[in-house]
Motif scaffolding. Structure first.
Motif, PDB file in Angstrom:
ATOM      1  N   PRO A  33      -3.412 -17.326 -12.312  1.00  0.00           N
ATOM      2  CA  PRO A  33      -1.944 -17.314 -12.283  1.00  0.00           C
ATOM      3  C   PRO A  33      -1.423 -17.321 -10.852  1.00  0.00           C
ATOM      4  CG  PRO A  33      -2.802 -15.187 -13.008  1.00  0.00           C
ATOM      5  CD  PRO A  33      -3.970 -16.099 -12.835  1.00  0.00           C
ATOM      6  N   LYS A  34      -0.141 -17.663 -10.691  1.00  0.00           N
ATOM      7  CA  LYS A  34       0.482 -17.664  -9.377  1.00  0.00           C
ATOM      8  C   LYS A  34       0.366 -16.292  -8.737  1.00  0.00           C
ATOM      9  CE  LYS A  34       3.817 -21.306 -10.217  1.00  0.00           C
ATOM     10  NZ  LYS A  34       5.224 -21.673 -10.279  1.00  0.00           N
ATOM     11  N   GLN A  35       0.253 -16.289  -7.431  1.00  0.00           N
ATOM     12  CA  GLN A  35       0.155 -15.097  -6.592  1.00  0.00           C
ATOM     13  C   GLN A  35      -1.126 -14.303  -6.841  1.00  0.00           C
ATOM     14  OE1 GLN A  35       3.999 -13.223  -7.276  1.00  0.00           O
ATOM     15  NE2 GLN A  35       4.824 -14.282  -5.497  1.00  0.00           N
ATOM     16  N   SER A  36      -2.171 -14.969  -7.302  1.00  0.00           N
ATOM     17  CA  SER A  36      -3.481 -14.335  -7.439  1.00  0.00           C
ATOM     18  C   SER A  36      -4.208 -14.423  -6.099  1.00  0.00           C
ATOM     19  CB  SER A  36      -4.332 -15.047  -8.496  1.00  0.00           C
ATOM     20  OG  SER A  36      -3.793 -14.868  -9.770  1.00  0.00           O
ATOM     21  N   ILE A  37      -4.832 -13.334  -5.704  1.00  0.00           N
ATOM     22  CA  ILE A  37      -5.634 -13.329  -4.483  1.00  0.00           C
ATOM     23  C   ILE A  37      -7.002 -13.907  -4.824  1.00  0.00           C
ATOM     24  CG2 ILE A  37      -6.677 -11.909  -2.675  1.00  0.00           C
ATOM     25  CD1 ILE A  37      -3.577 -12.001  -2.635  1.00  0.00           C
ATOM     26  N   VAL A  38      -7.381 -14.968  -4.150  1.00  0.00           N
ATOM     27  CA  VAL A  38      -8.688 -15.584  -4.354  1.00  0.00           C
ATOM     28  C   VAL A  38      -9.708 -14.876  -3.466  1.00  0.00           C
ATOM     29  CG1 VAL A  38      -9.997 -17.730  -4.309  1.00  0.00           C
ATOM     30  CG2 VAL A  38      -7.560 -17.784  -4.885  1.00  0.00           C
ATOM     31  N   ILE A  83     -10.235 -27.223  -5.457  1.00  0.00           N
ATOM     32  CA  ILE A  83      -8.935 -27.102  -6.120  1.00  0.00           C
ATOM     33  C   ILE A  83      -8.702 -28.373  -6.929  1.00  0.00           C
ATOM     34  CG2 ILE A  83      -6.449 -26.839  -5.783  1.00  0.00           C
ATOM     35  CD1 ILE A  83      -7.131 -25.467  -3.089  1.00  0.00           C
ATOM     36  N   THR A  84      -8.568 -28.233  -8.242  1.00  0.00           N
ATOM     37  CA  THR A  84      -8.368 -29.389  -9.112  1.00  0.00           C
ATOM     38  C   THR A  84      -6.918 -29.545  -9.553  1.00  0.00           C
ATOM     39  OG1 THR A  84      -8.989 -28.103 -11.064  1.00  0.00           O
ATOM     40  CG2 THR A  84     -10.737 -29.350  -9.951  1.00  0.00           C
ATOM     41  N   SER A  85      -6.121 -28.477  -9.423  1.00  0.00           N
ATOM     42  CA  SER A  85      -4.684 -28.559  -9.671  1.00  0.00           C
ATOM     43  C   SER A  85      -4.012 -27.360  -9.021  1.00  0.00           C
ATOM     44  CB  SER A  85      -4.378 -28.596 -11.174  1.00  0.00           C
ATOM     45  OG  SER A  85      -4.722 -27.380 -11.782  1.00  0.00           O
ATOM     46  N   GLY A  86      -2.722 -27.482  -8.790  1.00  0.00           N
ATOM     47  CA  GLY A  86      -1.992 -26.396  -8.142  1.00  0.00           C
ATOM     48  C   GLY A  86      -2.215 -26.385  -6.642  1.00  0.00           C
ATOM     49  N   SER A  87      -1.876 -25.253  -6.031  1.00  0.00           N
ATOM     50  CA  SER A  87      -2.031 -25.125  -4.585  1.00  0.00           C
ATOM     51  C   SER A  87      -2.381 -23.690  -4.211  1.00  0.00           C
ATOM     52  CB  SER A  87      -0.770 -25.587  -3.856  1.00  0.00           C
ATOM     53  OG  SER A  87       0.356 -24.878  -4.311  1.00  0.00           O
ATOM     54  N   VAL A  88      -2.925 -23.543  -3.023  1.00  0.00           N
ATOM     55  CA  VAL A  88      -3.382 -22.255  -2.517  1.00  0.00           C
ATOM     56  C   VAL A  88      -2.857 -22.072  -1.100  1.00  0.00           C
ATOM     57  CG1 VAL A  88      -5.429 -20.920  -1.855  1.00  0.00           C
ATOM     58  CG2 VAL A  88      -5.458 -22.283  -3.947  1.00  0.00           C
ATOM     59  N   LYS A  89      -2.251 -20.907  -0.842  1.00  0.00           N
ATOM     60  CA  LYS A  89      -1.770 -20.579   0.495  1.00  0.00           C
ATOM     61  C   LYS A  89      -2.920 -19.945   1.269  1.00  0.00           C
ATOM     62  CE  LYS A  89       2.134 -18.477   0.771  1.00  0.00           C
ATOM     63  NZ  LYS A  89       3.157 -17.388   0.741  1.00  0.00           N
ATOM     64  N   VAL A  90      -3.163 -20.462   2.459  1.00  0.00           N
ATOM     65  CA  VAL A  90      -4.194 -19.937   3.351  1.00  0.00           C
ATOM     66  C   VAL A  90      -3.481 -19.182   4.469  1.00  0.00           C
ATOM     67  CG1 VAL A  90      -6.152 -20.495   4.819  1.00  0.00           C
ATOM     68  CG2 VAL A  90      -5.608 -21.970   2.874  1.00  0.00           C
ATOM     69  N   LYS A  91      -3.833 -17.916   4.646  1.00  0.00           N
ATOM     70  CA  LYS A  91      -3.199 -17.096   5.685  1.00  0.00           C
ATOM     71  C   LYS A  91      -4.225 -16.738   6.752  1.00  0.00           C
ATOM     72  CE  LYS A  91      -0.033 -14.858   2.452  1.00  0.00           C
ATOM     73  NZ  LYS A  91       0.414 -13.557   1.921  1.00  0.00           N
ATOM     74  N   VAL A  98     -18.706 -14.060   6.363  1.00  0.00           N
ATOM     75  CA  VAL A  98     -17.517 -13.488   5.722  1.00  0.00           C
ATOM     76  C   VAL A  98     -16.338 -14.454   5.874  1.00  0.00           C
ATOM     77  CG1 VAL A  98     -18.213 -11.091   6.104  1.00  0.00           C
ATOM     78  CG2 VAL A  98     -16.790 -12.239   7.791  1.00  0.00           C
ATOM     79  N   HIS A  99     -15.368 -14.297   4.980  1.00  0.00           N
ATOM     80  CA  HIS A  99     -14.127 -15.072   5.086  1.00  0.00           C
ATOM     81  C   HIS A  99     -13.322 -14.538   6.262  1.00  0.00           C
ATOM     82  CE1 HIS A  99     -14.336 -17.373   1.352  1.00  0.00           C
ATOM     83  NE2 HIS A  99     -14.867 -16.313   0.806  1.00  0.00           N
ATOM     84  N   PHE A 100     -12.813 -15.413   7.102  1.00  0.00           N
ATOM     85  CA  PHE A 100     -11.898 -15.001   8.158  1.00  0.00           C
ATOM     86  C   PHE A 100     -10.477 -15.445   7.836  1.00  0.00           C
ATOM     87  CE2 PHE A 100     -14.280 -18.718   9.659  1.00  0.00           C
ATOM     88  CZ  PHE A 100     -13.278 -19.639   9.873  1.00  0.00           C
ATOM     89  N   LEU A 101     -10.307 -16.091   6.679  1.00  0.00           N
ATOM     90  CA  LEU A 101      -9.007 -16.500   6.164  1.00  0.00           C
ATOM     91  C   LEU A 101      -8.767 -15.792   4.837  1.00  0.00           C
ATOM     92  CD1 LEU A 101      -9.478 -20.338   6.710  1.00  0.00           C
ATOM     93  CD2 LEU A 101      -8.194 -18.785   8.171  1.00  0.00           C
ATOM     94  N   SER A 102      -7.484 -15.667   4.438  1.00  0.00           N
ATOM     95  CA  SER A 102      -7.136 -15.132   3.127  1.00  0.00           C
ATOM     96  C   SER A 102      -6.525 -16.246   2.292  1.00  0.00           C
ATOM     97  CB  SER A 102      -6.126 -13.981   3.273  1.00  0.00           C
ATOM     98  OG  SER A 102      -6.688 -12.903   3.962  1.00  0.00           O
ATOM     99  N   TYR A 103      -6.778 -16.225   0.985  1.00  0.00           N
ATOM    100  CA  TYR A 103      -6.336 -17.278   0.078  1.00  0.00           C
ATOM    101  C   TYR A 103      -5.575 -16.677  -1.107  1.00  0.00           C
ATOM    102  CZ  TYR A 103     -10.009 -19.840   2.562  1.00  0.00           C
ATOM    103  OH  TYR A 103     -10.799 -20.418   3.528  1.00  0.00           O
ATOM    104  N   GLU A 104      -4.420 -17.263  -1.419  1.00  0.00           N
ATOM    105  CA  GLU A 104      -3.589 -16.802  -2.541  1.00  0.00           C
ATOM    106  C   GLU A 104      -3.012 -18.015  -3.263  1.00  0.00           C
ATOM    107  OE1 GLU A 104       0.631 -14.451  -3.179  1.00  0.00           O
ATOM    108  OE2 GLU A 104      -0.467 -14.166  -1.315  1.00  0.00           O
ATOM    109  N   THR A 105      -3.060 -18.008  -4.587  1.00  0.00           N
ATOM    110  CA  THR A 105      -2.501 -19.119  -5.350  1.00  0.00           C
ATOM    111  C   THR A 105      -0.966 -19.098  -5.258  1.00  0.00           C
ATOM    112  OG1 THR A 105      -2.493 -17.818  -7.394  1.00  0.00           O
ATOM    113  CG2 THR A 105      -4.429 -19.190  -6.987  1.00  0.00           C
ATOM    114  N   VAL A 106      -0.362 -20.293  -5.253  1.00  0.00           N
ATOM    115  CA  VAL A 106       1.091 -20.407  -5.195  1.00  0.00           C
ATOM    116  C   VAL A 106       1.624 -21.295  -6.294  1.00  0.00           C
ATOM    117  CG1 VAL A 106       1.370 -19.877  -2.772  1.00  0.00           C
ATOM    118  CG2 VAL A 106       0.961 -22.210  -3.413  1.00  0.00           C
TER     119      VAL A 106
END
Length: 64
Positions: free
Chosen positions: A7-12, A25-33, A56-64
């Protein structure tokens, strides 16, 4: 191939989490912070590709 629908605003991933997989990503979009900014990934982009050589991840990902 298995898929997940988030769902939207999920932390990946958040920065500092172990780098274990890549996600296409096959549909939708993800915000990279990152410190100092953010950008959007969309269909066809791969979550984690910029961190492929990191433990480790040095970026954060959240669905939008």
């Amino acid at each position: 191939m298995a898929g997940n629908i988030l769902p939207k605003q999920s932390i990946v991933y958040t920065a500092g989490q172990p780098m274990t997989t890549l996600h296409l990503i096959t549909s939708g979009s993800v915000k990279v912070k990152y410190p100092g900014g953010e950008y959007i990934l969309g269909k066809g982009d791969v979550i984690g590709i910029c961190e492929i050589c990191s433990e480790v991840h040095f970026l954060s990902y959240e669905t939008v």
